[in-house]
Design an enzyme around this catalytic site. Structure first.
Site, short mmCIF file in Angstrom:
data_model
loop_
_atom_site.label_atom_id
_atom_site.label_comp_id
_atom_site.label_asym_id
_atom_site.label_seq_id
_atom_site.Cartn_x
_atom_site.Cartn_y
_atom_site.Cartn_z
N ASP A 8 0.87 -1.16 0.00
CA ASP A 8 0.00 0.00 0.00
C ASP A 8 0.92 1.22 0.00
OD1 ASP A 8 -2.38 1.61 0.41
OD2 ASP A 8 -1.75 1.79 2.49
N ASP A 10 0.23 5.15 1.07
CA ASP A 10 0.17 5.99 2.27
C ASP A 10 0.05 5.13 3.53
OD1 ASP A 10 -0.89 9.08 1.26
OD2 ASP A 10 -1.07 7.40 -0.12
#
Length: 223
Positions: A8, A10
Site C-alpha cells: 500500500d 500511504d
C-alpha cells in the site's frame, strides 16, 4: 515460491501525513481556526481527503461548502506532494534488498493516479516500482482484489507467489481475496479503535525493518 511484493502507499511505503497536516493547518489558519489535533487527523489519512477533512473541520461530505473545502485541499496537495513525505524507517534498505534479490515490487493504492504518479517520481521510486495500480485504473478498488490481480499481471507473477502489505483492513481483505499472504503494517495510519489482530493478516510488523527477516523466512520455507 515468493516472487514479488506489493505495498500500500500511504501509511505503508510512505509517511505522507506531514504534507497533509501542513496543508490542513494552513487552511485552518486562513479561516481563523486553531490548529487541528494531529493525533486525531493522522489515523484518518487512509480514509483519504474526505476522512481527513471531516475530522479536521468537524464536518460531513454533504455539508454546505464541503466540496469547495475539498477542492481547496486537493489543489494545495497538487502543489505540495513531497515536502515532508518520507519513506518509513526501514523501507529504503528493504527496497534495496528486493532489487538486489531481483524480487519486483509494486504499489496498490486507493490514491488517485493524479497524486500517486508524481509522488513516486518525487520520491525517486517511480523507475524502481514494477507496477502501480490506482483506483482510477480499475473498476473496483481495494478491498476488492481486482487491483492486486492487475498489479500481478503487470509484474508477470502469480498472486499466490506475492505478498500484500498494508496498514488498513481493506489491504488485508484484498490480499486474502487474491489468495496471497498478507502483512499488517502496525506502524501506519491505523483507525482509532480498530483492532488489527481481527483483520486476519498472515503476519504483523511493528516496523518496516521487521519485514525483510519474515520475507527471507518465507522464501526459505518455499524453496
Amino acid at each position: 515460491m515468493l516472487t514479488s511484493v506489493l505495498f500500500d502507499l500511504d501509511g505503508t511505503l510512505l509517511d505522507t501525513a506531514g504534507d497533509f497536516m501542513s496543508i490542513i493547518q494552513a487552511m485552518r489558519d486562513e479561516r481563523g481556526l486553531p490548529p487541528a489535533d494531529p493525533e486525531r487527523v493522522r489515523p484518518r489519512v487512509s480514509d483519504g481527503s474526505i476522512g481527513m477533512l471531516c475530522e479536521a473541520f468537524a464536518t460531513t461530505p454533504d455539508a454546505p461548502g464541503f466540496e469547495a473545502l475539498r477542492n481547496d485541499f486537493l489543489r494545495r496537495y497538487d502543489d505540495q506532494l513531497a515536502v515532508f513525505t518520507r519513506p518509513y524507517p526501514g523501507i529504503e534498505p528493504l527496497l534495496d534488498w528486493l532489487d538486489e534479490e531481483n524480487l519486483p515490487w509494486g504499489v496498490v493504492t486507493n490514491k488517485l493516479s493524479r497524486f500517486s504518479i508524481p509522488l513516486l517520481e518525487a520520491m525517486g521510486l517511480a523507475g524502481r516500482c514494477a507496477a502501480l495500480v490506482c483506483p482510477d485504473q480499475v473498476v473496483r478498488s481495494k478491498p476488492d482484489p481486482e487491483p492486486i490481480f492487475k498489479a500481478c499481471r503487470e509484474m508477470r507473477v502469480h498472486p499466490a507467489n506475492s505478498v500484500m502489505i498494508g496498514d488498513h483492513l481493506r489491504d488485508i481483505q484484498a490480499g486474502r481475496a487474491a489468495g496471497m499472504p498478507t502483512v499488517a503494517a502496525l506502524y501506519g495510519y491505523l483507525p482509532i479503535g480498530d483492532d488489527p489482530s481481527s483483520w486476519g493478516a498472515t503476519h504483523t510488523i511493528e516496523s518496516a525493518t521487521d519485514l525483510r527477516p519474515w520475507l527471507e523466512q518465507l522464501r526459505q520455507q518455499e524453496s
